[in-house]
Design an enzyme around this catalytic site. Structure first.
Site, PDB file in Angstrom:
ATOM      1  N   ASP A 212       0.866  -1.171   0.000  1.00 30.56           N
ATOM      2  CA  ASP A 212       0.000   0.000   0.000  1.00 30.56           C
ATOM      3  C   ASP A 212       0.907   1.226   0.000  1.00 30.56           C
ATOM      4  O   ASP A 212       2.118   1.123   0.255  1.00 30.56           O
ATOM      5  CB  ASP A 212      -0.893  -0.043   1.247  1.00 30.56           C
ATOM      6  CG  ASP A 212      -1.758   1.181   1.379  1.00 30.56           C
ATOM      7  OD1 ASP A 212      -2.446   1.525   0.403  1.00 30.56           O
ATOM      8  OD2 ASP A 212      -1.747   1.801   2.453  1.00 30.56           O
TER       9      ASP A 212
ATOM     10  N   ASP B 184      -0.232   5.199   0.925  1.00 29.25           N
ATOM     11  CA  ASP B 184      -0.512   6.163   1.986  1.00 29.25           C
ATOM     12  C   ASP B 184      -0.693   5.451   3.323  1.00 29.25           C
ATOM     13  O   ASP B 184      -1.512   4.535   3.444  1.00 29.25           O
ATOM     14  CB  ASP B 184      -1.786   6.945   1.658  1.00 29.25           C
ATOM     15  CG  ASP B 184      -1.663   7.694   0.348  1.00 29.25           C
ATOM     16  OD1 ASP B 184      -1.015   8.750   0.333  1.00 29.25           O
ATOM     17  OD2 ASP B 184      -2.202   7.211  -0.668  1.00 29.25           O
TER      18      ASP B 184
ATOM     19  N   ASP C 249      -1.628  -0.819   5.919  1.00 31.45           N
ATOM     20  CA  ASP C 249      -1.860  -0.230   7.231  1.00 31.45           C
ATOM     21  C   ASP C 249      -3.324  -0.247   7.642  1.00 31.45           C
ATOM     22  O   ASP C 249      -3.668   0.257   8.712  1.00 31.45           O
ATOM     23  CB  ASP C 249      -1.376   1.224   7.251  1.00 31.45           C
ATOM     24  CG  ASP C 249      -2.204   2.093   6.300  1.00 31.45           C
ATOM     25  OD1 ASP C 249      -2.272   1.759   5.103  1.00 31.45           O
ATOM     26  OD2 ASP C 249      -2.796   3.080   6.755  1.00 31.45           O
TER      27      ASP C 249
END
EC number: 3.1.3.18
Length: 235
Positions: free
Chosen positions: A14, A16, A177
């Site tokens: 991922d 961001d 995240d």
């Protein structure tokens, strides 16, 4: 520890909240777009709780906050257009890599892992951001949130990557995240690592039941040893 992901030969990351803290620049763009609509500017703390599902959802959440009501589709369209314009102009002003990211990506590549990026951020913003941060060369494949018909938490981007690389999902590790990343990995039958420092709407990311939870990005190296040609063929 090195046996946990023994069969993994490829890693999808991922962006961001995983590789980069982009919220400061997202906040500027979001606040400017709200102001253009005659609405109050948002704070960085608020944006941190809104990101993670792509630009449109960020704008929907920002408008709902500013209006104290659900926005109309016209309001979303106008604010999203303004957001994209402002974000493109402020894409790299204050976004920064998290500690250890650049070195860890370098070492994983040296260890023989194929690296890809799968983000829900609109693709138009991804290459220039990666280039500005100096990590664009690490990734063989980059998918934005609009690169395919579905984005995370759909497993489609992960499965599409596996098909493109001719890998079974069991050889792919998703590193992110948020619940979106973990749910996508679960649905694709791939392993997942969840990082605790990113953007997950205030929910502990371990509640999503990833394969592994880490507090620091560079700790990945302890679980991903060098892949020899013989190991890759046996896997």
């Amino acid at each position: 520890m090195t046996e946990m992901f023994k069969g993994v030969t490829a890693i999808a990351f991922d962006l961001d909240g995983t590789l980069v803290d982009s919220v400061p620049d997202l906040t500027v763009a979001c606040a400017e777009s709200l102001q253009e609509q005659g609405l109050p500017r948002c704070s960085e703390a608020s944006v941190r709780s809104w990101v993670g599902n792509g630009a449109e959802m960020l704008i929907r959440r920002a408008l709902a906050w500013a209006l104290d009501d659900q926005p109309s589709e016209m309001q979303v369209s106008e604010a999203l257009s303004a957001f994209k314009r402002h974000y493109e102009a402020n894409l790299t002003g204050n976004s920064r890599l998290y500690p250890g990211v650049s070195d860890t990506l370098t070492r994983l590549g040296e260890r023989g892992y194929r690296l890809a990026l799968i983000t829900n951020k609109p693709y138009q913003f991804v290459p220039p951001l990666l280039e500005s941060l100096g990590i664009d060369a690490h990734f063989e494949v980059v998918f934005g949130g609009d690169s395919l018909p579905e984005k995370k938490p759909s497993p489609l981007p992960l499965l599409h990557l596996c098909q493109q690389w001719q890998l079974p999902p069991q050889q792919l590790l998703m590193v992110g995240d948020s619940r979106n990343d973990v749910d996508a990995a679960h649905a694709a039958k791939a392993a997942s690592v969840a990082l605790t420092y990113g953007y997950n709407h205030g929910e502990p990311v371990e509640d999503s039941q990833p394969s592994l939870v880490l507090d620091n990005f560079e700790t990945l190296l302890a679980y991903l040893p060098a892949k020899t040609e013989e190991t890759i063929q046996n896997d």
